[in-house]
Design a protein around this motif. Structure first.
Motif, PDB file in Angstrom:
ATOM      1  N   VAL A   1      10.397  17.087  -1.491  1.00  0.00           N
ATOM      2  CA  VAL A   1      10.702  17.880  -2.676  1.00  0.00           C
ATOM      3  C   VAL A   1      11.793  17.206  -3.506  1.00  0.00           C
ATOM      4  O   VAL A   1      11.752  17.174  -4.721  1.00  0.00           O
ATOM      5  CB  VAL A   1      11.140  19.301  -2.273  1.00  0.00           C
ATOM      6  CG1 VAL A   1      11.544  20.096  -3.504  1.00  0.00           C
ATOM      7  CG2 VAL A   1      10.012  19.997  -1.533  1.00  0.00           C
ATOM      8  N   ILE A   2      12.806  16.656  -2.814  1.00  0.00           N
ATOM      9  CA  ILE A   2      13.901  15.992  -3.476  1.00  0.00           C
ATOM     10  C   ILE A   2      13.698  14.493  -3.393  1.00  0.00           C
ATOM     11  O   ILE A   2      13.590  13.929  -2.321  1.00  0.00           O
ATOM     12  CB  ILE A   2      15.248  16.377  -2.845  1.00  0.00           C
ATOM     13  CG1 ILE A   2      15.455  17.881  -2.926  1.00  0.00           C
ATOM     14  CG2 ILE A   2      16.390  15.639  -3.520  1.00  0.00           C
ATOM     15  CD1 ILE A   2      16.715  18.358  -2.248  1.00  0.00           C
ATOM     16  N   ALA A   3      13.626  13.820  -4.547  1.00  0.00           N
ATOM     17  CA  ALA A   3      13.439  12.373  -4.578  1.00  0.00           C
ATOM     18  C   ALA A   3      14.771  11.672  -4.496  1.00  0.00           C
ATOM     19  O   ALA A   3      14.873  10.542  -4.171  1.00  0.00           O
ATOM     20  CB  ALA A   3      12.689  11.960  -5.825  1.00  0.00           C
TER      21      ALA A   3
ATOM     22  N   THR B   1       0.843  -1.196   0.000  1.00  0.00           N
ATOM     23  CA  THR B   1       0.000   0.000   0.000  1.00  0.00           C
ATOM     24  C   THR B   1       0.872   1.237   0.000  1.00  0.00           C
ATOM     25  O   THR B   1       1.397   1.643   1.027  1.00  0.00           O
ATOM     26  CB  THR B   1      -0.936   0.026   1.220  1.00  0.00           C
ATOM     27  OG1 THR B   1      -1.664  -1.204   1.259  1.00  0.00           O
ATOM     28  CG2 THR B   1      -1.901   1.181   1.130  1.00  0.00           C
ATOM     29  N   SER B   2       1.043   1.848  -1.170  1.00  0.00           N
ATOM     30  CA  SER B   2       1.919   3.012  -1.290  1.00  0.00           C
ATOM     31  C   SER B   2       1.150   4.315  -1.362  1.00  0.00           C
ATOM     32  O   SER B   2       1.730   5.375  -1.563  1.00  0.00           O
ATOM     33  CB  SER B   2       2.800   2.872  -2.537  1.00  0.00           C
ATOM     34  OG  SER B   2       1.999   2.747  -3.694  1.00  0.00           O
TER      35      SER B   2
ATOM     36  N   PRO C   1      15.856   3.803  -2.849  1.00  0.00           N
ATOM     37  CA  PRO C   1      15.238   3.871  -4.176  1.00  0.00           C
ATOM     38  C   PRO C   1      13.913   4.629  -4.148  1.00  0.00           C
ATOM     39  O   PRO C   1      13.103   4.469  -3.235  1.00  0.00           O
ATOM     40  CB  PRO C   1      15.013   2.393  -4.534  1.00  0.00           C
ATOM     41  CG  PRO C   1      15.964   1.637  -3.677  1.00  0.00           C
ATOM     42  CD  PRO C   1      16.090   2.421  -2.404  1.00  0.00           C
ATOM     43  N   CYS C   2      13.708   5.450  -5.165  1.00  0.00           N
ATOM     44  CA  CYS C   2      12.455   6.194  -5.299  1.00  0.00           C
ATOM     45  C   CYS C   2      12.069   6.223  -6.766  1.00  0.00           C
ATOM     46  O   CYS C   2      12.871   6.615  -7.621  1.00  0.00           O
ATOM     47  CB  CYS C   2      12.599   7.613  -4.756  1.00  0.00           C
ATOM     48  SG  CYS C   2      11.045   8.557  -4.730  1.00  0.00           S
ATOM     49  N   SER C   3      10.859   5.786  -7.069  1.00  0.00           N
ATOM     50  CA  SER C   3      10.381   5.755  -8.445  1.00  0.00           C
ATOM     51  C   SER C   3       8.944   6.260  -8.505  1.00  0.00           C
ATOM     52  O   SER C   3       8.065   5.754  -7.793  1.00  0.00           O
ATOM     53  CB  SER C   3      10.454   4.324  -9.002  1.00  0.00           C
ATOM     54  OG  SER C   3       9.930   4.256 -10.308  1.00  0.00           O
ATOM     55  N   GLU C   4       8.719   7.290  -9.318  1.00  0.00           N
ATOM     56  CA  GLU C   4       7.388   7.861  -9.524  1.00  0.00           C
ATOM     57  C   GLU C   4       6.732   8.229  -8.199  1.00  0.00           C
ATOM     58  O   GLU C   4       5.545   7.970  -7.975  1.00  0.00           O
ATOM     59  CB  GLU C   4       6.503   6.895 -10.313  1.00  0.00           C
ATOM     60  CG  GLU C   4       7.034   6.595 -11.706  1.00  0.00           C
ATOM     61  CD  GLU C   4       6.142   5.649 -12.487  1.00  0.00           C
ATOM     62  OE1 GLU C   4       5.167   5.140 -11.882  1.00  0.00           O
ATOM     63  OE2 GLU C   4       6.400   5.442 -13.676  1.00  0.00           O
TER      64      GLU C   4
ATOM     65  N   ILE D   1       8.872  -1.776   2.390  1.00  0.00           N
ATOM     66  CA  ILE D   1       7.687  -0.972   2.675  1.00  0.00           C
ATOM     67  C   ILE D   1       7.624   0.155   1.650  1.00  0.00           C
ATOM     68  O   ILE D   1       8.482   1.052   1.633  1.00  0.00           O
ATOM     69  CB  ILE D   1       7.723  -0.384   4.098  1.00  0.00           C
ATOM     70  CG1 ILE D   1       7.897  -1.493   5.133  1.00  0.00           C
ATOM     71  CG2 ILE D   1       6.450   0.405   4.383  1.00  0.00           C
ATOM     72  CD1 ILE D   1       8.002  -0.984   6.558  1.00  0.00           C
ATOM     73  N   MET D   2       6.607   0.120   0.797  1.00  0.00           N
ATOM     74  CA  MET D   2       6.438   1.153  -0.225  1.00  0.00           C
ATOM     75  C   MET D   2       5.684   2.338   0.391  1.00  0.00           C
ATOM     76  O   MET D   2       4.617   2.170   0.978  1.00  0.00           O
ATOM     77  CB  MET D   2       5.677   0.600  -1.422  1.00  0.00           C
ATOM     78  CG  MET D   2       6.335  -0.617  -2.063  1.00  0.00           C
ATOM     79  SD  MET D   2       8.021  -0.283  -2.614  1.00  0.00           S
ATOM     80  CE  MET D   2       7.705   0.990  -3.846  1.00  0.00           C
TER      81      MET D   2
END
Length: 276
Positions: A274-276, A130-131, A209-212, A267-268
């Protein structure tokens, strides 16, 4: 510049690099299984299965557990980080310039160590999917329930690594932010933003990691990931007359591997930073 002064410069620089790496290097290496002084291009970590205790008859043979031993290979890779130091810079600002370059090399190698570990953590297939929300207590409870159901030891060696935004979400929880709820930090994490809550040693890390807009955070046991080192940070300094400068090369040989997928939960989290 005399030979004796040059030797002093080299010794001082090497000392600065090692000190900087210890102070500002990897955050995660002490949270996983480690093997140092590896000889060769790879090493093996043993994944041990569960043992079963049985009864024995009087004067009978002690039953054998027949533990499952699964070797997990960890391949080492060589990494380098170098830069130039001009002779005139040394004469003008010898100490400051040396420390700046030493710190930069230490940071680069430290980030690479953590990058290797995070890449293996990200291979985990067990996740709280659950993101749509940030890091909540419900997600943490679900992750811990998974670890408990799989008999992952609650022995003080569970770690949670979260991003900057998720750390702020944790701080918004009274149970996490107030000293009356949390315990002492993990001894090897001194100097790092960390605290212990719900049997988990929580660590802030800004390179997850960070995506979308979805950040991957992890709760894991120390034995679930292995990190191997064939060569700790090593410094080589050589003089190049055509450049009137020293070239300073820092290198290390390291690798990481996923040992036990059941000891890690991803855990998503929705990341509004602001900064990914």
């Amino acid at each position: 510049m005399s030979v004796s002064i040059d030797k002093v410069f080299i010794k001082q620089f090497e000392a600065d690099v090692h000190l900087a790496f210890q102070q500002m290097g990897t955050k995660l290496r002490s949270t996983v299984r480690t093997k140092n002084d590896v000889k060769g291009s790879s090493t093996t970590f043993q994944k041990i299965g569960k043992g079963i205790a049985s009864v024995k008859a009087r004067h009978g043979l002690v039953p054998v557990m027949n533990l499952d031993h699964t070797p997990v290979e960890c391949v080492l890779t060589d990494y380098y980080a170098g830069d130039w130091v001009d002779e005139l810079d040394e004469l003008k600002t010898n100490v400051d310039e040396r420390r700046v370059v030493a710190s930069a090399g230490a940071y680069a190698l430290g980030r690479k160590s953590d990058e290797l570990i995070i890449a293996e953590l990200n291979k985990a297939t067990n996740s709280v999917q659950t993101s749509s929300a940030g890091l909540t207590k419900l997600k943490i409870f679900e992750a811990l329930e998974f670890l408990n159901a799989n008999d992952v030891p609650d022995d003080g060696q569970r770690f949670g690594v979260v991003g900057v935004h998720q750390w702020n979400e944790l701080l918004s929880m009274d149970e996490f932010s107030k000293a009356s709820y949390v315990g002492d930090t993990y001894p090897l994490l001194k100097g790092t933003e960390s605290r212990k809550w719900m049997g988990v040693n929580w660590i802030l890390h800004n390179s997850l990691p960070c995506s979308e807009g979805e950040r991957s955070c992890f709760i894991y046991h120390k034995n679930a990931i292995g990190h191997a080192s064939g060569c700790e940070v090593k410094t080589d300094i050589s003089w190049h007359g055509e450049r009137a400068a020293h070239f300073i090369s820092n290198c290390m040989s390291q690798g990481a591997t996923l040992i036990d997928n059941q000891g890690i939960v991803k855990i998503m989290c929705d990341d509004d930073a602001v900064i990914a």
